[in-house]
Scaffold this motif. Sequence first.
Motif, PDB file in Angstrom:
ATOM      1  N   TYR A   1       0.808  -1.209   0.000  1.00 38.65           N
ATOM      2  CA  TYR A   1       0.000   0.000   0.000  1.00 38.65           C
ATOM      3  C   TYR A   1       0.846   1.266   0.000  1.00 38.65           C
ATOM      4  N   THR A   2       2.154   1.112  -0.001  1.00 40.26           N
ATOM      5  CA  THR A   2       3.045   2.249  -0.189  1.00 40.26           C
ATOM      6  C   THR A   2       3.680   2.100  -1.567  1.00 40.26           C
ATOM      7  N   LEU A   3       3.349   3.006  -2.486  1.00 42.63           N
ATOM      8  CA  LEU A   3       3.809   2.904  -3.872  1.00 42.63           C
ATOM      9  C   LEU A   3       4.983   3.829  -4.103  1.00 42.63           C
ATOM     10  N   SER A   4       6.074   3.277  -4.642  1.00 44.32           N
ATOM     11  CA  SER A   4       7.292   4.036  -4.901  1.00 44.32           C
ATOM     12  C   SER A   4       7.588   4.064  -6.395  1.00 44.32           C
ATOM     13  N   SER A   5       8.374   5.041  -6.815  1.00 42.33           N
ATOM     14  CA  SER A   5       8.738   5.159  -8.224  1.00 42.33           C
ATOM     15  C   SER A   5       9.740   4.075  -8.611  1.00 42.33           C
ATOM     16  N   ARG A   6       9.531   3.474  -9.778  1.00 38.79           N
ATOM     17  CA  ARG A   6      10.441   2.446 -10.267  1.00 38.79           C
ATOM     18  C   ARG A   6      11.604   3.029 -11.064  1.00 38.79           C
ATOM     19  N   MET A   7      11.627   4.349 -11.257  1.00 38.75           N
ATOM     20  CA  MET A   7      12.656   4.933 -12.121  1.00 38.75           C
ATOM     21  C   MET A   7      12.839   6.419 -11.807  1.00 38.75           C
ATOM     22  N   ASN A   8      13.959   6.956 -12.270  1.00 35.67           N
ATOM     23  CA  ASN A   8      14.141   8.401 -12.268  1.00 35.67           C
ATOM     24  C   ASN A   8      13.345   8.960 -13.442  1.00 35.67           C
ATOM     25  N   GLY A   9      12.500   9.937 -13.193  1.00 35.35           N
ATOM     26  CA  GLY A   9      11.698  10.434 -14.303  1.00 35.35           C
ATOM     27  C   GLY A   9      10.779  11.565 -13.907  1.00 35.35           C
TER      28      GLY A   9
END
Length: 360
Positions: free
Chosen positions: A194-202
Amino acid sequence: MYKFTFFSLTFFTLISCSEKRETISPENTGIVEAVYASAVLEPYDYYNVNASASGILEERLVNEGDTVDKGELLFHLTDITSRLNEESARLSLALAKANYEGDGNLLAEVNAEIQTAKLKLLNDSLNFFRQKELFERNVGSKAEYDARELAYNVSKEQYGVLQKRKKRTEKELKTQMKQAQNAVESSNVRSGDYTLSSRMNGLVYAVFKEPGEYVTMQETIAIVGSADEFLVDLSVDEVDIGRIRKDQKVIVKLEAFPNQVFEARVSKIFPKMEDRTQTFRVQAVFDTIPENFYMGLTGEANIVIAEKEKTLVIPRDYLVDGKHVETTEGRKEVKTGLVSMSHVEIISGLSAGDKLFKPE
């Protein structure tokens, strides 16, 4: 005399009409044969942000246009069902521990029964062997001896049953406790979803949900992609896809930049037809990426199939049935080569000095 005059007038009219028709000559110039495609601009790499479990969007940590680093938190979701499942798992673990190692655990009950059965077995054993000794000396009846023997055998059997029951109960309690521990660990892992993080720099290109809204696993919450690298997504008709090859040059015009032409190269050809559009998807990367590009910009493109810097060409609308032209010397058959949107290459059948009529 009348007939001759009529014939002369007709012949004069035909000559006059022919003289009024405009003529052109073939040109020695360049020609480019290309396949048309519609174009949409996309980040070089992007993905849809989806939750791996349904829940309520508790916190939104980014907005459209924000730059993000890999691993940076984007959203936080909560789910009452998940919380209840986690609490139930913890309660199950507590109960399993109590049953296995608490003050009133089930093993204690079995041990108490075993202790009672052991004392009864000891007592029945003493009574039996005492009675046996007396019976061997012809003291006492056979019925009394049989009764003592039966009581002893029953006690021995009961004691063995309780010993097996203890082992089985201990194994079951250990298994239940391990399962409860696994359930707690699993609920902890799910709560991390339930904690969503970015998979990339962007860059965050879009956010579709606001705090307080319910989110399912199928819904896209946001789009994150490359901030300054773009490619062009092309839709090619099925009649042309067989002519497309990797590294072919692509000339791109975008609606947002009406006075500019961009060059790209075919980088990927998707082998499956898109069911919705009945076209094939082709991607191309830009030779030089301009500034101020935005995701979703539309336009059109020409994928260059072949080109010649100098060859004999005529306008396409001067060609009759694909292989003839009308000249001042009459109709001629020609052999054609490359075909552009407006012109066609003439390989043989005409020279640069020939005069052509446009077909009526």
